[in-house]
Design a protein around this motif. Structure first.
Motif, short mmCIF file in Angstrom:
data_model
loop_
_atom_site.label_atom_id
_atom_site.label_comp_id
_atom_site.label_asym_id
_atom_site.label_seq_id
_atom_site.Cartn_x
_atom_site.Cartn_y
_atom_site.Cartn_z
N UNK A 356 0.82 -1.21 0.00
CA UNK A 356 0.00 0.00 0.00
C UNK A 356 0.86 1.26 0.00
N UNK A 359 1.91 1.78 -3.53
CA UNK A 359 0.75 2.19 -4.32
C UNK A 359 0.26 3.59 -3.95
N UNK A 361 -1.23 4.47 -1.30
CA UNK A 361 -2.49 4.43 -0.56
C UNK A 361 -2.24 4.71 0.92
N UNK A 385 -1.06 10.80 -11.32
CA UNK A 385 -1.85 10.07 -12.31
C UNK A 385 -0.93 9.33 -13.29
N UNK A 388 0.36 6.31 -11.51
CA UNK A 388 -0.70 5.30 -11.38
C UNK A 388 -0.75 4.39 -12.60
N UNK A 392 0.43 -1.02 -11.05
CA UNK A 392 -0.91 -1.54 -10.83
C UNK A 392 -0.92 -2.66 -9.81
N UNK A 393 -2.11 -3.04 -9.39
CA UNK A 393 -2.22 -4.02 -8.31
C UNK A 393 -3.36 -5.00 -8.58
N UNK A 395 -5.65 -7.42 -6.02
CA UNK A 395 -5.83 -7.67 -4.59
C UNK A 395 -6.21 -9.12 -4.31
N UNK A 401 -13.14 -6.91 -5.10
CA UNK A 401 -12.26 -6.04 -5.88
C UNK A 401 -12.89 -5.57 -7.19
N UNK A 415 -10.58 2.46 -17.03
CA UNK A 415 -9.23 3.02 -16.85
C UNK A 415 -8.60 3.51 -18.14
N UNK A 465 -8.06 -5.90 -15.89
CA UNK A 465 -8.29 -4.48 -15.61
C UNK A 465 -6.97 -3.78 -15.28
N UNK A 466 -6.12 -4.47 -14.50
CA UNK A 466 -4.83 -3.86 -14.16
C UNK A 466 -3.97 -3.70 -15.41
N UNK A 469 -4.15 -0.48 -18.39
CA UNK A 469 -3.42 0.79 -18.47
C UNK A 469 -1.96 0.57 -18.88
#
Lengths: 557, 404
Positions: A356, A359, A361, A385, A388, A392-393, A395, A401, A415, A465-466, A469
């Motif tokens: 985290x 990332x 966070x 941005x 980011x 990527x992550x 979980x 998620x 994204x 999804x990760x 990008x």
């Protein structure tokens, strides 16, 4: 030796919204002798928990149960037909003759009663003990399950104990009436590796000593191997294989059992690809090839220097001093481009906090995180941005998620839209379809909502999804821990393929050493917020230096 | 999943009935002027055909003017028609039937021209038809329920959502932005809602209010861009909202309304709507806050942050749609509570002007009277009871469909 439990043709079905009853368990039969342990193995949804609930008479009211014979004899000459017991008869059986241990001791223990009181309650109910005598028997049992500091544990509430200690209390409560049968439903799954080992030993010792028959339910064959006399493999409610443990585990007849044994990555050697369920079942499993040696001179992409993070502690009373909890305590790590750094540790060791921090966070209190030489802490706005997009992550929990209201395709497209990838919607849609294909999903899944997918499929959606990008570094935080072994093997292979094709760098976090072994070039072992051993995977697994690492490897192997 | 939700919503018989009931209620409320009106639909006077009902509506909206034959004030019942076709109930809620003064029971004989003119549910003390009163009362009830919940829902969703999502540490603003907010929010409220304007209605006031707020926000942005805003600090929005909720909840609703009603020069149903809305947002806000707290801890919100989504996008697209279920439940229950509260206020004679008919004001006529005119209590009471039951059942249906 007399037969404690005989089950013949047990079937369970559930009513559906429309149409006939859905069978979830079909024709389960087994015999169990006193003092013997039956290991019941299967992946999620195989019906193993339901069968134990049926034996306890705890099936939900809507379930329909059919059984030819379910004979339970706690002593020679005493017989009960478990399928025909009345509501009034059950309380004399449960607790007295059948004990049960659950997966999650924190949920199974009453939070407002002390541990001692909870064991005492069972004894009071079934054996009518009172006062001093009762307390002494309880303390005796706490000693039998090898808890330290008996008086304190007796007075403690469940939340004041560690996971392993709680499970010991559960075992004491289940065993204190010397039941003839013990049901253990994944009793070690929620525990850390080193503790798991001890709890397993305890269950084995106690059942042997008391002559208790035991049904041990687990998804993990290596756990079952340690204590089962007989093994029963379940899949989709059907019995795949049933027989003596050494026969089933060493010379399995059914392809499915063989596949389950093969899908788990080995601990001692690093192989290139894992065999997956389908290959083994078809008999086409390739012989595992050793993986090529990793490049020792890869350029450093991520560097952590003296990273410290602590959470403000809490005090019971306002005049007490708050002691901060050090989640990370001076972490130094480097991650080479295109490589995988495996991060191992038990719960509370700070693995997730580290992820985290990288990332952005959680803000670390001290130290530096440099990505491609640039300090990334405290970035905001456009710079953040941009970062980011690169990191990527994925979980751990595949069920929370994904946003339940957004279709899979949209979740992957969003994204790209935010980061301006692709010229227009049509192009993004095209790319989304490619990504879905890449993680092994079909184009028709585009419009579906996450609720329609299984855990393994969702985890692959999260990976897609990760990847949308086009990141350089992918952090996998226990990303395969909640998956069944057969699906785990598929996802791990997928990750390896992606790394090869796209030159991805992974930070792979797990508590499972064999998975780490399969994935990593470098390994760091964490404990109490510190890295206690860090080096090339080969070196660390074959010649561990630290005692703790040796202990972990011992418990795993 | 959406289809499954809908299916579960439909499964219960009670919910299906309530849904039908809602449609009937909305139908009656919306079409009340076409169902109960003293003006004839079509009539012929001295060989000339007129459409008084529709003409009347156009005149009310300043789109047409009355022709001489119909010029108000007109006693429609006394006019000499060649023939006339009336709506179902040939009375408006305010029509006074001199032959039926002093609360006529629906059961006693009535002096009426034809059977259509009979007061089926009786009349009130001033000789007004009860059926017409109930139909138009449904309009007021609907208006109060929906508009006050619009106010309450907006405030509750906004404040509860912000409090739940940001907590005490998540929202960071600079001192300059805080000061601007403290300056412009009271200004906007003052110029928007408190200063009397000679022209323009509610829409104008809302426009003024929003313009001032946006001006303040833009000023803050400009200051931040040129670097004169100072360092950002955590703004404890959660504690602030919770304290406001606690303070509001300690004041008994009726006392607050009485205090406000005492300061008003003329009572109006719009003030009631505003006040009921301003009282009821607290419960909604607490539901929404709890829901946002839960959602905030789910990993897909973290995933959205890591994917580089803006805060606004995360709140609007990822957090809020998932908080809507409990929000809808509290909204449906809130509508029921608002209708009940409005009735209570009207029974106490606080809310509405004497000539405006609501369910509560019909019942209020019984206060201080010695003989029991049962129909004045029974029918409006039944109407209130059914409407409240309706919305409660709907709320319950939504909650069960969501599986809570």
């Amino acid at each position: 030796m007399h037969q404690t439990l005989k089950v013949k043709n047990l079937s369970i079905s559930f009513p559906q919204n429309k149409g006939p009853h859905q069978p979830v368990l079909q024709n389960l039969s087994f015999d169990l002798l006193a003092g013997k342990t039956l290991g019941m193995v299967g992946e999620s949804g195989s019906g193993k928990t339901l069968s134990s609930l049926a034996i306890m008479g705890l099936l939900p009211a809507v379930a329909r149960m059919e059984v030819e014979e379910m004979q339970f004899s706690p002593k020679t000459g005493e017989n009960y037909d478990l399928s025909k017991l009345s509501v009034a008869q059950w309380p004399q059986i449960r607790g007295q003759h059948i004990g049960m241990i659950f997966q999650e001791p924190l949920k199974a223990l009453n939070p407002i009663l002390t541990c001692g009181a909870q064991i005492a309650e069972v004894l009071q109910q079934h054996q009518g003990l009172k006062g001093k005598a009762l307390e002494e028997v309880v303390l005796g049992w706490l000693e039998k399950v090898k808890l330290p500091d008996l008086k304190r544990i007796y007075q403690s509430y469940p939340h004041q104990l560690s996971g392993g200690q709680r499970q010991r209390v559960m075992i004491a409560a289940a065993m204190c009436c010397q039941p003839a049968l013990l049901l253990a439903d994944e009793p070690t799954t929620a525990l850390d590796l080193s503790v798991q080992h001890e709890v397993l030993n305890l269950i084995r010792e106690l059942t042997k000593e008391q002559g208790t028959a035991c049904i041990f339910i687990s998804h993990d064959l290596s756990v079952v191997r340690k204590l089962a006399d007989q093994v029963l493999v379940l899949r989709h409610g059907q019995t795949i294989e049933y027989g003596p443990a050494n026969e089933v585990l060493n010379t399995p007849k059914a392809p499915y059992t063989r596949a389950l044994l093969a899908c788990k990555p080995p601990l001692l050697e690093k192989i290139q690809r894992l065999p997956v369920l389908k290959d083994v079942e078809d008999g086409k499993a390739p012989t595992p090839l050793p993986a090529p040696a990793s490049d020792a001179n890869a350029a450093v992409i991520l560097a952590l220097e003296n990273l410290c993070a602590f959470y403000p502690g809490s005090a019971q009373w306002f005049w007490q001093k708050k002691v901060p909890f050090h989640a990370l305590d001076g972490i130094n790590l480097h991650l080479g481009k295109g490589q995988t750094l495996g991060l191992v540790g038990e719960s509370g060791s700070g693995k997730t906090t580290l992820a985290r921090c990288i990332l952005n966070l959680v803000q670390p209190q001290n130290g530096q995180i440099r990505y491609e030489g640039q300090e990334i802490q405290g970035l905001n706005g456009v710079a953040l941005k941009k970062l980011r997009k690169k990191i990527q992550v994925v979980f751990q929990d595949p069920f929370s998620s994904l946003n339940p209201r957004i279709s899979v395709g949209e979740a992957i497209m969003e994204p790209m839209q935010v980061h301006g990838i692709g010229q227009n919607q049509a192009e993004r849609q095209q790319k989304t379809l490619e990504l879905l294909a890449l993680v092994g999903l079909a184009a028709e899944h585009f419009e579906r909502l996450p609720a329609e997918f299984s855990g393994g499929q969702r985890q692959r959606i999260a990976i897609a999804r990760a990847l949308a990008v086009e990141p350089e570094l992918l952090i996998l935080d226990e990303a395969v821990s909640s998956l069944d072994v057969s699906i785990q093997a598929q996802v791990l292979n997928l990750l390896k393929d992606l790394q090869e094709q796209h030159g991805l760098t992974y930070l792979f976090i797990s508590h499972d050493l064999s998975v780490i072994r399969f994935m990593s070039d470098q390994v760091a072992v964490m404990r109490g917020g510190k890295v206690i051993e860090y080096g090339p995977a080969e070196e660390l697994f074959l010649r561990p230096r630290e005692g703790y690492t040796k202990e972990l490897l011992g418990a795993a192997g | 999943m959406k289809a499954a939700l809908w299916e579960r919503f439909w499964q219960k018989k009670a919910t299906r009935r309530a849904w039908t009931g809602l449609k009937v209620f909305l139908f009656l409320a919306l079409l009340a002027p076409l169902l109960a009106n003293e003006r004839p639909l079509v009539c012929k006077i001295e060989k000339q055909t007129y459409w008084p009902l529709f003409r009347g509506m156009l005149c009310d909206w300043n789109l047409a003017s009355w022709s001489d034959a119909l010029l108000p004030p007109t006693d429609w019942a006394e006019k000499k028609y060649d023939w006339a076709l009336y709506t179902l109930i040939p009375y408006s809620p305010g029509t006074i039937d001199r032959a039926a003064l002093g609360a006529k029971s629906p059961l006693e004989p009535q002096q009426v021209k034809t059977a259509q003119f009979r007061h089926w549910l009786g009349t009130d003390l001033s000789g007004r038809d009860l059926t017409a009163g109930l139909l138009h009362g449904a309009r007021t009830a609907m208006l109060v329920g929906l508009v006050s919940m619009l106010v309450a829902g907006f405030l509750g969703l906004l404040l509860g959502g912000l409090a739940g999502y940001y907590g005490d540490t998540g929202l960071r603003i600079s001192r300059a932005q805080l000061l601007l907010g403290l300056l412009f929010l009271p200004l906007a409220i003052f110029y928007g809602f408190l200063v009397p304007y000679s022209s323009g209605g509610m829409a104008w006031r809302i426009l003024v209010f929003l313009t001032l707020l946006i001006c303040g926000w833009l000023l803050g942005r400009v200051l931040k861009r040129i670097g004169g805003a100072g360092p950002e600090r955590a703004f404890p929005i959660d504690s602030l909202v919770l304290r406001v909720i606690e303070i509001l909840d300690t004041i008994p609703d009726l006392i607050l309304i009485m205090a406000i009603a005492a300061t008003l020069k003329e009572p109006s149903v719009y003030y009631i709507m505003a006040v009921v809305g301003l009282i009821n947002w607290t419960r909604i806000a607490r539901f929404v806050r709890a829901e946002f707290l839960r959602i905030k801890s789910l990993t897909y919100i973290d995933a959205a942050k890591v994917l580089g989504f803006s805060e606004l996008r995360i709140i609007w697209r990822h957090a809020m749609p998932n908080a809507l279920g409990p929000f809808l439940v509290s909204l449906a229950l809130g509508i029921a509570a608002a209708i009940l509260l409005e009735s209570t206020i009207s029974i106490l004679g606080l809310g509405v002007r004497a000539d405006q008919v609501t369910w509560g004001s019909i019942m209020a006529q019984l206060l201080g009277k010695h003989d029991l005119d049962w129909w004045l209590a029974l029918f409006p009471g039944l109407a209130i009871f059914l409407t409240v039951l309706l919305f409660n059942t709907l709320g319950k249906g939504v909650r069960e469909a969501l599986g809570e």
